[in-house]
Design a protein around this motif. Structure first.
Motif, mmCIF file in Angstrom:
data_model
loop_
_atom_site.group_PDB
_atom_site.id
_atom_site.type_symbol
_atom_site.label_atom_id
_atom_site.label_comp_id
_atom_site.label_asym_id
_atom_site.label_seq_id
_atom_site.Cartn_x
_atom_site.Cartn_y
_atom_site.Cartn_z
ATOM 1 N N GLU A 371 0.836 -1.198 0.000
ATOM 2 C CA GLU A 371 0.000 0.000 0.000
ATOM 3 C C GLU A 371 0.873 1.252 0.000
ATOM 4 O O GLU A 371 1.820 1.362 0.781
ATOM 5 C CB GLU A 371 -0.945 0.008 1.195
ATOM 6 C CG GLU A 371 -2.069 -1.013 1.063
ATOM 7 C CD GLU A 371 -3.236 -0.688 1.977
ATOM 8 O OE1 GLU A 371 -3.036 0.022 2.984
ATOM 9 O OE2 GLU A 371 -4.364 -1.138 1.687
ATOM 10 N N CYS A 372 0.517 2.177 -0.892
ATOM 11 C CA CYS A 372 1.320 3.384 -1.084
ATOM 12 C C CYS A 372 0.439 4.620 -1.133
ATOM 13 O O CYS A 372 -0.747 4.555 -1.474
ATOM 14 C CB CYS A 372 2.097 3.308 -2.404
ATOM 15 S SG CYS A 372 3.400 2.074 -2.448
ATOM 16 N N ASN A 373 1.052 5.739 -0.812
ATOM 17 C CA ASN A 373 0.521 7.058 -1.169
ATOM 18 C C ASN A 373 1.396 7.614 -2.291
ATOM 19 O O ASN A 373 2.498 7.126 -2.532
ATOM 20 C CB ASN A 373 0.525 8.006 0.024
ATOM 21 C CG ASN A 373 -0.377 7.552 1.162
ATOM 22 O OD1 ASN A 373 -0.007 7.666 2.315
ATOM 23 N ND2 ASN A 373 -1.549 7.010 0.842
ATOM 24 N N PHE A 374 0.895 8.668 -2.945
ATOM 25 C CA PHE A 374 1.546 9.135 -4.172
ATOM 26 C C PHE A 374 1.727 10.653 -4.142
ATOM 27 O O PHE A 374 0.757 11.395 -3.959
ATOM 28 C CB PHE A 374 0.701 8.745 -5.389
ATOM 29 C CG PHE A 374 0.520 7.263 -5.547
ATOM 30 C CD1 PHE A 374 1.361 6.540 -6.382
ATOM 31 C CD2 PHE A 374 -0.461 6.593 -4.829
ATOM 32 C CE1 PHE A 374 1.200 5.168 -6.518
ATOM 33 C CE2 PHE A 374 -0.628 5.221 -4.962
ATOM 34 C CZ PHE A 374 0.211 4.506 -5.808
ATOM 35 N N PRO A 375 2.974 11.117 -4.334
ATOM 36 C CA PRO A 375 3.207 12.570 -4.366
ATOM 37 C C PRO A 375 2.438 13.228 -5.510
ATOM 38 O O PRO A 375 2.253 12.636 -6.578
ATOM 39 C CB PRO A 375 4.720 12.683 -4.586
ATOM 40 C CG PRO A 375 5.275 11.364 -4.163
ATOM 41 C CD PRO A 375 4.224 10.351 -4.487
ATOM 42 N N ASP A 376 2.014 14.458 -5.276
ATOM 43 C CA ASP A 376 1.351 15.240 -6.328
ATOM 44 C C ASP A 376 2.414 16.039 -7.077
ATOM 45 O O ASP A 376 2.764 17.154 -6.689
ATOM 46 C CB ASP A 376 0.309 16.187 -5.727
ATOM 47 C CG ASP A 376 -0.408 17.002 -6.790
ATOM 48 O OD1 ASP A 376 -0.213 16.717 -7.997
ATOM 49 O OD2 ASP A 376 -1.152 17.929 -6.427
ATOM 50 N N PHE A 377 2.930 15.452 -8.158
ATOM 51 C CA PHE A 377 4.009 16.095 -8.899
ATOM 52 C C PHE A 377 3.535 17.318 -9.686
ATOM 53 O O PHE A 377 4.369 18.021 -10.256
ATOM 54 C CB PHE A 377 4.668 15.085 -9.836
ATOM 55 C CG PHE A 377 5.364 13.975 -9.115
ATOM 56 C CD1 PHE A 377 6.525 14.208 -8.399
ATOM 57 C CD2 PHE A 377 4.841 12.682 -9.130
ATOM 58 C CE1 PHE A 377 7.168 13.187 -7.719
ATOM 59 C CE2 PHE A 377 5.473 11.649 -8.459
ATOM 60 C CZ PHE A 377 6.636 11.896 -7.741
ATOM 61 N N THR A 378 2.238 17.584 -9.713
ATOM 62 C CA THR A 378 1.766 18.826 -10.336
ATOM 63 C C THR A 378 1.860 20.007 -9.370
ATOM 64 O O THR A 378 1.518 21.125 -9.742
ATOM 65 C CB THR A 378 0.317 18.687 -10.847
ATOM 66 O OG1 THR A 378 -0.585 18.661 -9.741
ATOM 67 C CG2 THR A 378 0.141 17.445 -11.701
ATOM 68 N N ASN A 379 2.331 19.755 -8.169
ATOM 69 C CA ASN A 379 2.541 20.818 -7.183
ATOM 70 C C ASN A 379 4.022 21.209 -7.214
ATOM 71 O O ASN A 379 4.895 20.375 -6.966
ATOM 72 C CB ASN A 379 2.160 20.306 -5.788
ATOM 73 C CG ASN A 379 2.275 21.361 -4.719
ATOM 74 O OD1 ASN A 379 3.063 22.300 -4.822
ATOM 75 N ND2 ASN A 379 1.497 21.205 -3.657
ATOM 76 N N PRO A 380 4.353 22.459 -7.536
ATOM 77 C CA PRO A 380 5.777 22.839 -7.644
ATOM 78 C C PRO A 380 6.549 22.631 -6.348
ATOM 79 O O PRO A 380 7.751 22.329 -6.386
ATOM 80 C CB PRO A 380 5.724 24.321 -8.052
ATOM 81 C CG PRO A 380 4.333 24.778 -7.769
ATOM 82 C CD PRO A 380 3.451 23.577 -7.875
ATOM 83 N N GLU A 381 5.880 22.769 -5.198
ATOM 84 C CA GLU A 381 6.562 22.547 -3.921
ATOM 85 C C GLU A 381 6.943 21.069 -3.773
ATOM 86 O O GLU A 381 8.027 20.735 -3.269
ATOM 87 C CB GLU A 381 5.647 22.970 -2.768
ATOM 88 C CG GLU A 381 6.320 22.943 -1.407
ATOM 89 C CD GLU A 381 5.397 23.410 -0.291
ATOM 90 O OE1 GLU A 381 5.653 23.028 0.877
ATOM 91 O OE2 GLU A 381 4.427 24.132 -0.578
ATOM 92 N N VAL A 382 6.068 20.192 -4.255
ATOM 93 C CA VAL A 382 6.361 18.759 -4.199
ATOM 94 C C VAL A 382 7.509 18.418 -5.156
ATOM 95 O O VAL A 382 8.403 17.629 -4.820
ATOM 96 C CB VAL A 382 5.097 17.941 -4.541
ATOM 97 C CG1 VAL A 382 5.432 16.453 -4.619
ATOM 98 C CG2 VAL A 382 4.012 18.191 -3.503
ATOM 99 N N ALA A 446 8.960 13.043 -14.038
ATOM 100 C CA ALA A 446 10.248 13.065 -14.738
ATOM 101 C C ALA A 446 10.885 14.448 -14.660
ATOM 102 O O ALA A 446 12.110 14.576 -14.554
ATOM 103 C CB ALA A 446 10.058 12.644 -16.191
ATOM 104 N N ARG A 447 10.058 15.472 -14.707
ATOM 105 C CA ARG A 447 10.567 16.846 -14.592
ATOM 106 C C ARG A 447 11.233 17.062 -13.239
ATOM 107 O O ARG A 447 12.345 17.626 -13.156
ATOM 108 C CB ARG A 447 9.406 17.826 -14.777
ATOM 109 C CG ARG A 447 9.747 19.281 -14.562
ATOM 110 C CD ARG A 447 8.468 20.109 -14.648
ATOM 111 N NE ARG A 447 8.689 21.532 -14.448
ATOM 112 C CZ ARG A 447 7.711 22.444 -14.449
ATOM 113 N NH1 ARG A 447 6.459 22.062 -14.665
ATOM 114 N NH2 ARG A 447 7.990 23.713 -14.257
ATOM 115 N N ALA A 448 10.566 16.635 -12.164
ATOM 116 C CA ALA A 448 11.143 16.790 -10.825
ATOM 117 C C ALA A 448 12.434 15.986 -10.701
ATOM 118 O O ALA A 448 13.414 16.439 -10.092
ATOM 119 C CB ALA A 448 10.125 16.343 -9.770
#
Length: 799
Positions: A371-382, A446-448
């Motif tokens: 079980e995982c949670n997933f970062p919101d890569f559409t958030n620039p802070e993330v 990929a951007r991050a």
């Protein structure tokens, strides 16, 4: 033909008559009586942007795909009104907008029809999801063909197909299966020797129908968002593709080692297994630059950790691999294991970096760690946080590249294979649901990753590879075609996919050589690697559950074939690097489908197998077992068979002999092909001599070779070497002129020139207009000679 009235009865709504219009410099806005807005923006003389709003207001203007550095500006712009239409004219296009219904017709400045609308823009309200389903339909012109759209595993010409864009984890996908891992809503059309492109910049699930539902209609639509698309005019396909690539961005130059051969498997562990594989490469003298670690290098599949049982001292291992010429690339997935004792998980929880469901709880899904949670890569802070996590891997341990997988995003044990659509995303300050963010999730990951590696690898260049991508991802990452299969059909698919990706702005792409799933025969692996060495990204990868898949895993014969072709790849590294520099600077695809290469020849419009590698090589894989050759189409012009220098006239099909140790490979007459000596890895040897393979032509041809320090950023300060060669062949003469640019001093002092196809015996050689004796240039019996690299003109004169 279905009428607008009939469509309206089915829920479709159409713009009606224009009641007002306004101009603001390069932007024109038209308003209809039923409150539809059409905004036309002139990006360049050959590029127009069209946006529609259905309720009198546009959404905030934001795009992940469009590059901030994209070229803008035009040479000419006129606006006029007549009885029936408003007309926008640039130096290349004339766009008519009908007053009665907003339909657009686009011509070139000579009056030739480029693109006409059938129903044009229309929409219906989606009562289940909310928002509009936005649609556009166009008239298909006579014999019109369609190309592009990323990784579609189907015939190269998409006419008669309906496809969709929704990034999807498709393990062991098949021919014509759709959708796959990538979403590239851009196609190039061709009719009457006129080429244009459509980029539908909409990240919702999108669809394209190329005359499947209705024989003479091409349409595209999206399940939400705006009808927002760019019209890109050629008239040559090359101009369309380079304009699109400029619009969505070009990559930076990668380090040269990334263009070498890479070896991967799920999974190489423990450390002793990694060393066993890398030692074998050196023992057998099969060149290799990169070794990959799949998910088993981690502790319980937790990202940014190491399994200390398998890899007790990662830094020491990576350093030892580096000493032997191997760069280490590791996998990182988006799923973060739910574990209160896991530092990365704790950081994300404390800073609220994980995606949430619409009613508040964190998005939870099963992937490799459980079980995982997933970062919101559409958030620039993330993204900034994620970039910072690479410090230990890159700065401290010395990993050279990162491989982002499962980032469609893929989720196990649910029918959709991905997030529920109600998951919320920041979308860089434009909050939305997963319906809108899904197709860009992988690219933003990929951007991050790219931003982190670039920060911590500096002053070296970064290397990222991704499975999922949206238009513009090429600015940050290379890619591969996903979980393919060890079958002959998949060899055909791989060839199509990489050609299509190159035509879609994403040249730095390859396929899992040999097939990821199932076990290839030695013959199939040999044919796979013969194709793979001519792909911009070159990596063998397999699932590992069916046995070994290293180049030596089959037979001595296959090992020798693999070695020979990988050595050819390393010889051609300066040619590949030059191809990549042109892609970086001009957006020119590294592989060119035959229709791109010669759109005036109608025989190329439905070819799938043959492609041009760079500018001067013609490649055609053998796609059937037990084959000793194949029929293939040779494009117009004269071509040298690479293996025996036989000259073939193009413009027709030929039977080409190709036993298991050969692939049909031809060189364009007039080409000057640069070659390095074979190395076991990039940087093993100082290059003491650059070979120039010169293929005689009666006429003129241009070639070039780009070189720099092979890594780092000094090339941006002018420390590069670009040599442009102009070959002029006459019945009794051959002239090679060289123009040099840049401040980089190459390590070699001489060119070894090898002449092919010379129709006369050399009597005299002139170096910058001065005759030089044969013994000075060491003219050999095999038509090779050694010459100072700094010549301006070489002149061979026959008897």
């Amino acid at each position: 033909m279905i009428t607008n009235t009939e469509l309206e009865q089915k829920g479709n709504v159409f713009p009606n008559n224009i009641v007002s219009h306004q101009r603001d410099a390069d932007t024109f806005t038209f308003t209809t009586a039923n409150n539809v807005l059409l905004q036309v923006k002139v990006i360049r003389d050959s590029v127009l942007r069209f946006r529609y709003a259905t309720e009198g207001n546009f959404e905030p203007d934001f795009s992940y795909a469009i590059d901030d550095q994209a070229s803008t500006g035009y040479n000419h712009l006129e606006f006029e009104e007549n009885t029936y239409a408003f007309v926008i004219k640039t130096a290349k296009l004339v766009c008519h907008i009908a007053k009665v219904n907003l339909k657009k017709t686009i011509y070139d400045v000579d009056g030739a029809l480029i693109c006409d609308e059938e129903s044009g823009f229309h929409w219906e309200y989606d009562y289940e999801s909310g928002g509009n389903i936005v649609k556009m339909s166009k008239i298909a012109q006579k014999a019109e063909s369609y190309y592009g759209l990323g990784d579609k595993p189907m015939h190269f010409n998409l006419k008669g197909k309906r496809v969709q864009n929704w990034a999807t984890d498709q393990y062991a996908f098949g021919k014509d299966q759709d959708p796959l891992y990538k979403s590239v809503p851009f196609y190039t059309a061709l009719h009457d020797n006129i080429s244009y492109g459509i980029f539908f910049d909409n990240t919702f699930r999108t669809y394209f129908d190329f005359c499947q539902e209705r024989r003479n209609v091409t349409s595209f639509w999206a399940e939400g968002g705006e009808m927002n698309y760019y019209f890109i005019y050629g008239p040559n396909m090359e101009q369309v593709v380079t304009s699109y690539t400029d619009l969505t961005g070009k990559p930076e130059l990668p380090p040269l080692w990334t263009l070498g051969y890479h070896q991967c498997k799920w999974s190489y562990y423990p450390e002793s297994k990694v060393k066993e594989v890398t030692d074998k490469f050196r023992e057998l003298k099969i060149p290799c630059d990169a070794i990959y670690l799949d998910i088993d290098y981690m502790e319980g599949f937790r990202c940014f950790t190491w399994n200390k049982e398998y890899f007790p001292d990662p830094k020491r291992m990576v350093d030892e691999l580096k000493e032997d010429g191997f760069k280490t690339v590791v996998i990182i997935d988006p799923g973060i294991k739910i574990d209160k004792d896991y530092d990365i998980y704790q950081q994300a929880i404390e800073n609220d970096y994980f995606c949430k469901r619409a009613d508040g709880p964190l998005m939870r899904g099963k992937v490799w760690p459980g079980e995982c949670n997933f970062p919101d890569f559409t958030n620039p802070e993330v993204r900034e946080w994620w970039a910072g996590l690479y410090k230990e891997l890159i700065s401290d341990i010395g990993v050279k590249g990162v491989w982002n997988d499962m980032n469609e995003p893929a989720v196990m044990e649910v029918p959709t294979k991905t997030f529920p659509l109600d998951v919320r995303h920041d979308y860089d300050g434009h909050p939305c649901s997963h319906r809108k963010a899904h197709n860009v999730y992988g690219t933003q990951m990929a951007r991050a990753t790219y931003e982190g590696i670039k920060r911590f690898a500096y002053p070296k260049r970064p290397f990222v590879i991704t499975r999922s991508a949206y238009s513009g991802a090429q600015r940050y990452t290379s890619s591969w075609t996903g979980d393919n299969v060890a079958t002959w059909e998949h060899l055909w698919i791989a060839n199509i996919q990489v050609q299509r990706m190159c035509l879609s702005g994403m040249s730095f792409t390859g396929t899992d050589i040999g097939g990821f799933a199932e076990q290839p025969t030695g013959e199939l692996y040999a044919r796979y690697i013969q194709l793979g060495v001519f792909h911009p990204f070159c990596r063998t990868h397999s699932s590992g559950d069916h046995g070994e898949q290293e180049p030596w895993s089959f037979s001595d014969e296959v090992t020798d074939i693999a070695r020979n072709f990988i050595e050819l790849r390393y010889e051609l590294l300066p040619y590949l690097y030059t191809m990549f520099k042109e892609y970086v600077d001009e957006g020119v695809p590294m592989l060119k489908a035959l229709v791109y290469y010669d759109q005036e020849d109608p025989q190329t419009h439905y070819r799938t197998d043959e492609f041009i590698f760079g500018h001067h090589f013609l490649v055609c894989p053998v796609l059937e077992p037990n084959a000793q050759g194949r029929r293939m189409y040779i494009p117009r012009g004269k071509w040298y068979n690479y293996w025996n220098d036989e000259i073939i006239d193009g413009g027709k099909e030929h039977w080409v002999v190709a036993d298991l140790d050969k692939i049909p490979l031809f060189v364009k007459e007039g080409a000057i092909v640069p070659k390095y000596p074979v190395q076991q890895y990039v940087g093993e040897k100082e290059i003491e001599e650059l070979t120039l393979e010169v293929y005689y032509k009666h006429g003129k041809e241009q070639s070039m070779v780009y070189e720099d320090a092979q890594d780092g950023y000094d090339y941006k300060k002018g420390r590069y070497s670009l040599r442009k060669f102009k070959l002029t062949g006459k019945s009794n003469e051959l002239i090679i002129q060289q123009h040099k640019e840049g401040k980089f001093i190459t390590s070699y002092e001489n060119f070894k020139i090898k002449l092919h196809g010379l129709p006369f015996k050399v009597k005299t050689i002139e170096f910058d207009n001065e005759e030089i004796p044969f013994e000075k240039v060491k003219l050999n019996g095999d038509n090779t000679l050694l010459i100072d690299k700094n010549f301006t003109e070489l002149h061979f004169i026959g008897e």
